[in-house]
Design a protein around this motif. Structure first.
Motif, PDB file in Angstrom:
ATOM      1  N   LEU A 103      67.064 105.711  52.512  1.00  0.00           N
ATOM      2  CA  LEU A 103      66.902 105.576  50.846  1.00  0.00           C
ATOM      3  C   LEU A 103      65.923 104.800  50.686  1.00  0.00           C
ATOM      4  N   PRO A 104      64.915 105.403  49.738  1.00  0.00           N
ATOM      5  CA  PRO A 104      63.867 104.433  49.058  1.00  0.00           C
ATOM      6  C   PRO A 104      64.214 103.699  48.159  1.00  0.00           C
ATOM      7  N   ILE A 105      63.529 102.602  47.872  1.00  0.00           N
ATOM      8  CA  ILE A 105      63.528 101.975  46.656  1.00  0.00           C
ATOM      9  C   ILE A 105      62.708 102.299  45.491  1.00  0.00           C
ATOM     10  N   LEU A 126      71.737 108.529  59.899  1.00  0.00           N
ATOM     11  CA  LEU A 126      71.866 109.223  58.639  1.00  0.00           C
ATOM     12  C   LEU A 126      70.606 109.844  58.172  1.00  0.00           C
ATOM     13  N   ASP A 127      70.767 111.021  58.001  1.00  0.00           N
ATOM     14  CA  ASP A 127      69.516 111.909  57.489  1.00  0.00           C
ATOM     15  C   ASP A 127      69.378 111.682  55.928  1.00  0.00           C
ATOM     16  N   GLY A 128      70.196 111.326  55.259  1.00  0.00           N
ATOM     17  CA  GLY A 128      69.828 111.116  53.727  1.00  0.00           C
ATOM     18  C   GLY A 128      70.933 110.494  53.215  1.00  0.00           C
ATOM     19  N   MET A 129      70.879 110.074  51.818  1.00  0.00           N
ATOM     20  CA  MET A 129      72.259 109.553  51.124  1.00  0.00           C
ATOM     21  C   MET A 129      72.103 110.092  49.763  1.00  0.00           C
ATOM     22  N   THR A 130      73.282 110.413  49.363  1.00  0.00           N
ATOM     23  CA  THR A 130      73.353 111.011  47.952  1.00  0.00           C
ATOM     24  C   THR A 130      73.645 109.789  47.217  1.00  0.00           C
ATOM     25  N   ARG A 131      73.347 109.643  45.869  1.00  0.00           N
ATOM     26  CA  ARG A 131      73.576 108.564  44.959  1.00  0.00           C
ATOM     27  C   ARG A 131      73.502 109.150  43.504  1.00  0.00           C
TER      28      ARG A 131
ATOM     29  N   THR B  43      62.716 111.389  38.976  1.00  0.00           N
ATOM     30  CA  THR B  43      63.488 110.824  39.906  1.00  0.00           C
ATOM     31  C   THR B  43      62.430 110.753  41.098  1.00  0.00           C
ATOM     32  N   VAL B  44      62.876 109.941  42.474  1.00  0.00           N
ATOM     33  CA  VAL B  44      62.300 110.041  43.574  1.00  0.00           C
ATOM     34  C   VAL B  44      62.776 111.243  44.475  1.00  0.00           C
ATOM     35  N   ALA B  45      61.777 112.051  44.910  1.00  0.00           N
ATOM     36  CA  ALA B  45      62.089 113.006  45.670  1.00  0.00           C
ATOM     37  C   ALA B  45      61.590 113.002  47.006  1.00  0.00           C
ATOM     38  N   THR B  46      62.374 113.285  48.104  1.00  0.00           N
ATOM     39  CA  THR B  46      61.799 113.358  49.406  1.00  0.00           C
ATOM     40  C   THR B  46      62.328 114.751  50.005  1.00  0.00           C
ATOM     41  N   ILE B  47      61.110 115.500  50.582  1.00  0.00           N
ATOM     42  CA  ILE B  47      61.603 116.644  51.213  1.00  0.00           C
ATOM     43  C   ILE B  47      60.725 116.684  52.668  1.00  0.00           C
ATOM     44  N   THR B  48      61.711 116.996  53.463  1.00  0.00           N
ATOM     45  CA  THR B  48      61.380 116.996  54.968  1.00  0.00           C
ATOM     46  C   THR B  48      61.639 118.182  55.462  1.00  0.00           C
ATOM     47  N   ILE B 197      61.181 128.759  56.543  1.00  0.00           N
ATOM     48  CA  ILE B 197      61.810 127.483  57.069  1.00  0.00           C
ATOM     49  C   ILE B 197      63.313 127.679  57.111  1.00  0.00           C
ATOM     50  N   THR B 198      63.611 127.315  58.577  1.00  0.00           N
ATOM     51  CA  THR B 198      65.183 127.214  58.879  1.00  0.00           C
ATOM     52  C   THR B 198      65.551 126.144  58.981  1.00  0.00           C
ATOM     53  N   CYS B 199      64.823 124.909  58.984  1.00  0.00           N
ATOM     54  CA  CYS B 199      65.368 123.635  59.223  1.00  0.00           C
ATOM     55  C   CYS B 199      64.547 122.632  58.257  1.00  0.00           C
ATOM     56  N   GLY B 200      65.490 121.839  57.374  1.00  0.00           N
ATOM     57  CA  GLY B 200      64.903 120.995  56.512  1.00  0.00           C
ATOM     58  C   GLY B 200      65.935 120.329  55.565  1.00  0.00           C
ATOM     59  N   LEU B 201      65.379 119.350  54.892  1.00  0.00           N
ATOM     60  CA  LEU B 201      66.445 118.758  53.960  1.00  0.00           C
ATOM     61  C   LEU B 201      65.635 118.322  52.677  1.00  0.00           C
ATOM     62  N   ILE B 202      66.040 118.627  51.449  1.00  0.00           N
ATOM     63  CA  ILE B 202      65.502 118.448  50.356  1.00  0.00           C
ATOM     64  C   ILE B 202      66.495 117.481  49.598  1.00  0.00           C
ATOM     65  N   ASN B 203      65.759 116.337  49.067  1.00  0.00           N
ATOM     66  CA  ASN B 203      66.327 115.220  48.529  1.00  0.00           C
ATOM     67  C   ASN B 203      65.832 115.045  47.303  1.00  0.00           C
ATOM     68  N   LEU B 204      66.363 115.354  45.951  1.00  0.00           N
ATOM     69  CA  LEU B 204      65.834 115.190  44.804  1.00  0.00           C
ATOM     70  C   LEU B 204      66.720 114.095  44.108  1.00  0.00           C
ATOM     71  N   GLY B 205      66.297 112.813  44.277  1.00  0.00           N
ATOM     72  CA  GLY B 205      66.954 111.718  43.597  1.00  0.00           C
ATOM     73  C   GLY B 205      68.605 111.633  44.097  1.00  0.00           C
ATOM     74  N   GLY B 206      68.751 112.019  45.295  1.00  0.00           N
ATOM     75  CA  GLY B 206      70.096 111.931  45.775  1.00  0.00           C
ATOM     76  C   GLY B 206      70.840 113.238  45.691  1.00  0.00           C
ATOM     77  N   ASN B 207      70.173 114.306  45.118  1.00  0.00           N
ATOM     78  CA  ASN B 207      70.633 115.462  45.099  1.00  0.00           C
ATOM     79  C   ASN B 207      70.282 116.291  46.322  1.00  0.00           C
TER      80      ASN B 207
END
Lengths: 131, 341
Positions: A103-105, A126-131, B43-48, B197-207
């Motif tokens: 989780l980033p700040i 953990l690979d990620g956290m929902t919030r 929001t803060v997004a992390t894409i791996t 892509i067959t393996c990945g995680l998209i995190n858009l502000g916790g979504n």
């Protein structure tokens, strides 16, 4: 048992042991490269990287933004946090200390993101956290 | 006996070589990885991503997010939605495919949740200003005139001409509860279809939306934030090719005169929802649906939400009440959720 069969068995055992050692070595070196570098972004630009594992003594510094905006960052051995900020909601402060990349700040009003990059992760984390 | 020994030898060699190969395979997928964190869509997004085109995929994913932000942001004055909000009262405005689709589907979710979600309270959201440097407590005199009963029924969509018209001057569209989910779905579709892509995680502000399983074949471990300590997970769910979206009262808020005001507004009152829940997490296949439902169920409260989610196929939820109790719907029986489609 003929001499030829003995050589085959001996050869197979040597290959098997060597292969097993290589597999173990791959796994061990995978774990060893793991570390934690905190990357600090301001409006999308990387402004500072801190290897948290190399920190021996805690220190603070300030990130200055537009129109007097600021965030005070506390760096401790293995941890990083924001302890003071000019933003009205102070959500970045309440996010507390982080020590991994889950989780980033974030300080949205001031455009600050602190993300810990780790070289490696294992299935148990953990690979990620929902919030 | 002596004839069997060579077979045993061959087996030994094959087993050992395979162990090296498999270790090397997961290592190789892991080594072809790319990851980036950016502020996008407010929001803060992390894409791996993992795989040969991981880096190209990450670049394209952020570009897609920015393109969608330029259409769907209600705060960016240059966005298409912002322009529509300024001009669509009593005037049919022709819009892009994307904006029309998002509006149509968002209004559908508003109807299905009987107004627990209402994406037409944009003017009230603007008064509060959550997540901006202008966050403040508006007065009742400011809020009351903007309350429109079932505002989502005051929008006229014309599918043939692809136009949007507001029938009430006090409504404005705000896709804060659906746009990130829509973006996550669109980005995933693009990465799978165009970048293989067959393996990945998209995190858009916790979504969060996942592509396939992890590089080691295991499901992705997704933590549900502990509302009392947002750096920790109160529960962990393991998902494969699914999405997990949380709405929580700890994400965007401010404190004034000792009272905490969070960003999830009850459309019926115009004030932060006070339903007895700290957070709701939806796990399903479609991220836009999960996004909409996480907000709607937060507003509904535990009892109504639990029954509603149980009535839906392939949708599960995790509720955290104000006293810290974790309640999971019946489909989450062993902390593992896999979409059956």
């Amino acid at each position: 048992m003929t001499k030829k069969v003995k050589y085959i068995i001996a050869g197979a055992v040597v290959i098997a042991v060597t292969a097993a050692l290589i597999a173990v070595w791959i796994l061990i070196t995978q774990e060893k490269v793991s570390n934690a570098v905190a990357n600090i972004y301001q409006n999308g630009t990387l402004i500072r990287s801190i290897d948290l594992e190399a920190v021996e003594e805690s220190y603070t510094f300030q990130i200055e933004g537009e129109n007097g905006a600021y965030n005070t960052v506390l760096v401790e051995p293995g941890y990083i946090s924001i302890t003071d900020a000019s933003c009205p909601d102070k959500v970045c402060i309440s996010q507390g200390k982080i020590s991994d990349g889950v989780l980033p700040i974030t300080c949205l009003p001031n455009g600050i993101v602190i993300q810990i990059e780790t070289q490696n992760s294992t299935s148990s984390t953990l690979d990620g956290m929902t919030r | 006996m002596s004839k069997r020994i060579p077979y045993i030898s061959i087996f030994l060699v094959l087993a050992a070589v395979c162990s090296v190969l498999f270790t090397g395979c997961s290592n190789s997928l892991q080594s072809q990885s790319a990851s980036r964190t950016e502020l996008v869509m407010n929001t803060v997004a992390t894409i791996t991503l993992y795989g040969e085109q991981a880096q190209e995929g990450v670049n394209a994913a952020f570009q897609k997010a920015k393109d969608l932000e330029n259409i769907l942001s209600s705060q960016n004055e240059k966005s298409e939605l912002y322009q529509v909000n300024q001009t669509a009262y009593d005037h049919a405005v022709e819009v892009s495919d994307t904006l029309f689709t998002v509006t149509q589907r968002s209004l559908q979710y508003c109807r299905e949740t009987d107004g627990a979600l209402d994406c037409t309270i944009g003017k009230i959201n603007d008064l509060w200003g959550f997540g901006t440097s202008n966050a403040r407590l508006p007065s009742e005199e400011e809020i009351t005139p903007l309350l429109v009963y079932k505002g989502y029924e005051q929008i006229e969509l014309n599918e043939e001409n692809q136009t949007i018209r507001f029938l009430n001057p006090n409504i404005q569209l705000d896709f804060g509860a659906t746009a990130k989910g829509f973006a996550a779905d669109e980005i995933k579709k693009m990465l799978v279809e165009e970048y293989g892509i067959t393996c990945g995680l998209i995190n858009l502000g916790g979504n969060i939306i996942t592509i396939g399983s992890k590089y080691d074949g295991q499901p992705w471990g997704i933590g549900i934030t502990d509302p009392n300590d947002t750096t920790k997970a109160i529960s962990t769910e393991y998902i494969t090719n699914a999405t997990a979206v949380t709405s929580g009262n700890y994400e965007r808020y401010f404190i004034q005169d000792g009272v905490r005001y969070h960003h999830i507004l009850d459309p019926k009152t115009g004030y932060p929802a006070n339903s007895g829940l700290c957070s709701t997490t939806i796990i399903t296949e479609n991220s836009m649906l999960a996004d909409a439902l996480s907000t709607a169920t937060y507003v509904m409260g535990l009892e109504k939400s639990y029954a509603y989610i149980e009535s839906l196929d392939h949708v599960e939820a995790i509720f955290i009440t104000d006293d810290g109790t974790v309640v999971k719907t019946s489909g989450i029986t062993d902390d593992t959720f896999e979409v059956v489609s």
